[in-house]
Motif scaffolding. Sequence first.
Motif, PDB file in Angstrom:
ATOM      1  N   PRO A  76       0.825  -1.190   0.090  1.00  0.00           N
ATOM      2  CA  PRO A  76      -0.263   0.045  -0.002  1.00  0.00           C
ATOM      3  C   PRO A  76       0.749   1.389   0.117  1.00  0.00           C
ATOM      4  CG  PRO A  76       0.213  -0.916   2.146  1.00  0.00           C
ATOM      5  CD  PRO A  76       0.560  -1.899   1.186  1.00  0.00           C
ATOM      6  N   THR A  77       0.416   2.227  -0.633  1.00  0.00           N
ATOM      7  CA  THR A  77       1.252   3.524  -0.806  1.00  0.00           C
ATOM      8  C   THR A  77       1.329   4.224   0.488  1.00  0.00           C
ATOM      9  OG1 THR A  77      -0.677   4.483  -1.759  1.00  0.00           O
ATOM     10  CG2 THR A  77       0.912   3.470  -3.236  1.00  0.00           C
ATOM     11  N   VAL A  78       1.551   3.779   1.520  1.00  0.00           N
ATOM     12  CA  VAL A  78       1.778   4.451   2.883  1.00  0.00           C
ATOM     13  C   VAL A  78       2.495   5.798   2.915  1.00  0.00           C
ATOM     14  CG1 VAL A  78       0.868   2.265   4.104  1.00  0.00           C
ATOM     15  CG2 VAL A  78       3.204   2.871   3.877  1.00  0.00           C
ATOM     16  N   TRP A  79       3.408   5.569   1.956  1.00  0.00           N
ATOM     17  CA  TRP A  79       4.267   6.757   1.857  1.00  0.00           C
ATOM     18  C   TRP A  79       3.810   7.851   1.080  1.00  0.00           C
ATOM     19  CZ3 TRP A  79       4.061   7.183  -3.411  1.00  0.00           C
ATOM     20  CH2 TRP A  79       3.905   6.064  -4.012  1.00  0.00           C
ATOM     21  N   ALA A 122      -0.563   0.384   7.013  1.00  0.00           N
ATOM     22  CA  ALA A 122       0.476  -0.679   7.319  1.00  0.00           C
ATOM     23  C   ALA A 122       0.188  -1.329   8.539  1.00  0.00           C
ATOM     24  CB  ALA A 122       1.850  -0.144   7.189  1.00  0.00           C
ATOM     25  N   GLU A 123       0.036  -0.755   9.720  1.00  0.00           N
ATOM     26  CA  GLU A 123      -0.219  -1.368  10.805  1.00  0.00           C
ATOM     27  C   GLU A 123      -1.624  -2.382  10.561  1.00  0.00           C
ATOM     28  OE1 GLU A 123       0.913   1.657  10.343  1.00  0.00           O
ATOM     29  OE2 GLU A 123       2.987   1.693  11.282  1.00  0.00           O
ATOM     30  N   LYS A 124      -2.529  -1.629  10.336  1.00  0.00           N
ATOM     31  CA  LYS A 124      -3.746  -2.313  10.031  1.00  0.00           C
ATOM     32  C   LYS A 124      -3.723  -3.578   9.366  1.00  0.00           C
ATOM     33  CE  LYS A 124      -8.846  -1.352   9.251  1.00  0.00           C
ATOM     34  NZ  LYS A 124      -9.604  -0.576   8.724  1.00  0.00           N
ATOM     35  N   MET A 125      -2.879  -3.412   8.382  1.00  0.00           N
ATOM     36  CA  MET A 125      -2.740  -4.730   7.169  1.00  0.00           C
ATOM     37  C   MET A 125      -2.091  -5.667   7.999  1.00  0.00           C
ATOM     38  SD  MET A 125      -1.090  -4.064   3.714  1.00  0.00           S
ATOM     39  CE  MET A 125      -0.096  -5.467   2.818  1.00  0.00           C
ATOM     40  N   ALA A 126      -0.853  -5.306   8.557  1.00  0.00           N
ATOM     41  CA  ALA A 126      -0.149  -6.492   9.420  1.00  0.00           C
ATOM     42  C   ALA A 126      -0.881  -7.441  10.243  1.00  0.00           C
ATOM     43  CB  ALA A 126       1.002  -5.526  10.294  1.00  0.00           C
ATOM     44  N   PRO A 183      -0.763   6.534   6.222  1.00  0.00           N
ATOM     45  CA  PRO A 183       0.239   5.551   6.645  1.00  0.00           C
ATOM     46  C   PRO A 183      -0.109   4.671   7.526  1.00  0.00           C
ATOM     47  CG  PRO A 183       0.563   7.734   7.745  1.00  0.00           C
ATOM     48  CD  PRO A 183      -0.469   8.057   6.731  1.00  0.00           C
ATOM     49  N   GLY A 184      -1.383   4.729   8.448  1.00  0.00           N
ATOM     50  CA  GLY A 184      -1.817   3.708   9.419  1.00  0.00           C
ATOM     51  C   GLY A 184      -2.400   2.531   8.559  1.00  0.00           C
ATOM     52  N   GLU A 200      10.115   0.648  -0.638  1.00  0.00           N
ATOM     53  CA  GLU A 200       8.830   0.150   0.281  1.00  0.00           C
ATOM     54  C   GLU A 200       8.803  -0.542   1.365  1.00  0.00           C
ATOM     55  OE1 GLU A 200       5.231   0.661  -2.650  1.00  0.00           O
ATOM     56  OE2 GLU A 200       6.348  -0.863  -3.118  1.00  0.00           O
ATOM     57  N   PRO A 201      10.143  -1.651   1.317  1.00  0.00           N
ATOM     58  CA  PRO A 201      10.081  -2.565   2.588  1.00  0.00           C
ATOM     59  C   PRO A 201      10.330  -2.006   3.848  1.00  0.00           C
ATOM     60  CG  PRO A 201      11.242  -3.320   0.430  1.00  0.00           C
ATOM     61  CD  PRO A 201      10.840  -2.179   0.050  1.00  0.00           C
ATOM     62  N   PRO A 202      10.743  -0.906   4.040  1.00  0.00           N
ATOM     63  CA  PRO A 202      11.215  -0.421   5.397  1.00  0.00           C
ATOM     64  C   PRO A 202       9.875   0.005   6.004  1.00  0.00           C
ATOM     65  CG  PRO A 202      12.693   0.490   3.881  1.00  0.00           C
ATOM     66  CD  PRO A 202      12.015  -0.407   3.056  1.00  0.00           C
ATOM     67  N   TYR A 203       8.777   0.532   5.260  1.00  0.00           N
ATOM     68  CA  TYR A 203       7.698   0.890   5.725  1.00  0.00           C
ATOM     69  C   TYR A 203       6.896  -0.528   6.168  1.00  0.00           C
ATOM     70  CZ  TYR A 203       8.124   5.521   3.575  1.00  0.00           C
ATOM     71  OH  TYR A 203       8.751   6.834   3.007  1.00  0.00           O
ATOM     72  N   MET A 204       6.917  -1.491   5.452  1.00  0.00           N
ATOM     73  CA  MET A 204       6.149  -2.661   5.607  1.00  0.00           C
ATOM     74  C   MET A 204       6.842  -3.250   6.995  1.00  0.00           C
ATOM     75  SD  MET A 204       3.875  -2.674   3.443  1.00  0.00           S
ATOM     76  CE  MET A 204       3.855  -0.799   3.788  1.00  0.00           C
ATOM     77  N   GLU A 205       8.054  -3.476   6.865  1.00  0.00           N
ATOM     78  CA  GLU A 205       8.872  -4.032   8.144  1.00  0.00           C
ATOM     79  C   GLU A 205       8.640  -3.464   9.215  1.00  0.00           C
ATOM     80  OE1 GLU A 205      12.346  -5.885   5.178  1.00  0.00           O
ATOM     81  OE2 GLU A 205      12.618  -4.166   6.156  1.00  0.00           O
TER      82      GLU A 205
END
Length: 383
Positions: free
Chosen positions: A118-121, A128-132, A125-126, A145-150
């Motif tokens: 997702p284009t959280v950048w 990513a946390e919800k998707m996790a 931005p929230g 993008e990986p650092p945002y997801m990790e």
Amino acid sequence: MKVFILAGEPSGDRLGGALMAGLKALRPDVSFDGIGGPQMMAQGLQSRFDMDELSVMGLAEILPKYRALMARINETAQAVVETAPDVLITIDSPDFSLRVARKVKEKSNIRTVHYVAPTVWAWRPGRAEKMARWVDHVLALFPFEPPYMEAAGMACDFVGHPVVAEPLADDSEAAAFRAEHHLSDAPLLLVLPGSRRGEVTRLAPVFQQVVARLVEAEPSLRVVVPAAAPVAALVKQATRNWSGTPVVLDPRGQEAEAFAGSKRAAFRAADVALAASGTVSLELAAASTPMVIAYDMSWISRQIIGRMLRVDTVTLVNLVSESRTVPEFIGANCRPGPIAEGILQVLRAPDAQKEAMALTMARLGKGGEAPGLRAARAVLARM
């Protein structure tokens, strides 16, 4: 190995088809179930329903189809749980696919992979946390993008963008395309009004006025409009009175590869393109076709999304190359006069975007392993 895979729009279908091909190469015993379009079906998928039902975008655009969309979400999630695949792979279309993933996780421990971060950048931005909470692994198209997801707690691999592996037309094919459509050596404008009905309905009247202004300024200008299959009839209807005697490339009744070849030749032959925002900007960059990006949405979507944006450009070439060389006209700025002037400026300096387009392709993996195969390796390595 059983894979349940789903996509909701043509760009996702392309990703899914390449990923499926990669999985078949690495795991010949793989079998597929799910939802997809022609490219995924060409790899052996029998789609449970027509993917076009899911091709909606924008807050206001989704609301009228909400009940039907929820029914398909419930139906699909139940099918995943009942078939118990080794992995569920959802591709883009978050309003559909991530809801399916959530419902699957609520009822099972089936591994979930989401293809396209997702284009959280850019906004919200929230997400990513919800998707996790219900996604185990993300396949990212862009190297940043990986650092945002990790950071949100998900495994994430940059797998490259499939545009870098797609074939390109050469000069002889471009010349043949011009000859076939009697375009001679006239300045050629490519117009790409989107692949969703809402996009075409909203953008076509604006693009018509842009074309009229350009033909008035440059009477020899010719126009080519490649139409996406789901909106081909709508595009033909919308362009019937345009200036410039537009050539509409209609995929209906053609073999998929024949149409793809014609579209590639058009990209190569064009002097400049006017395109809706999205993946098409990367296709144009791959073909070294200078471009102008224009996009608008419903008033309510514009107001809400506009307040959430965290970046000053939505054009992927600008973002990946970390430049702002591609002119864009978004939302309230999506007006015929400024767009036409932007196109004329690009025609006057066609090489201004060349460096940014080449850098974009390099950063997306050009010259490396095919992204579909790379994505397949990432899926298997994390299981």
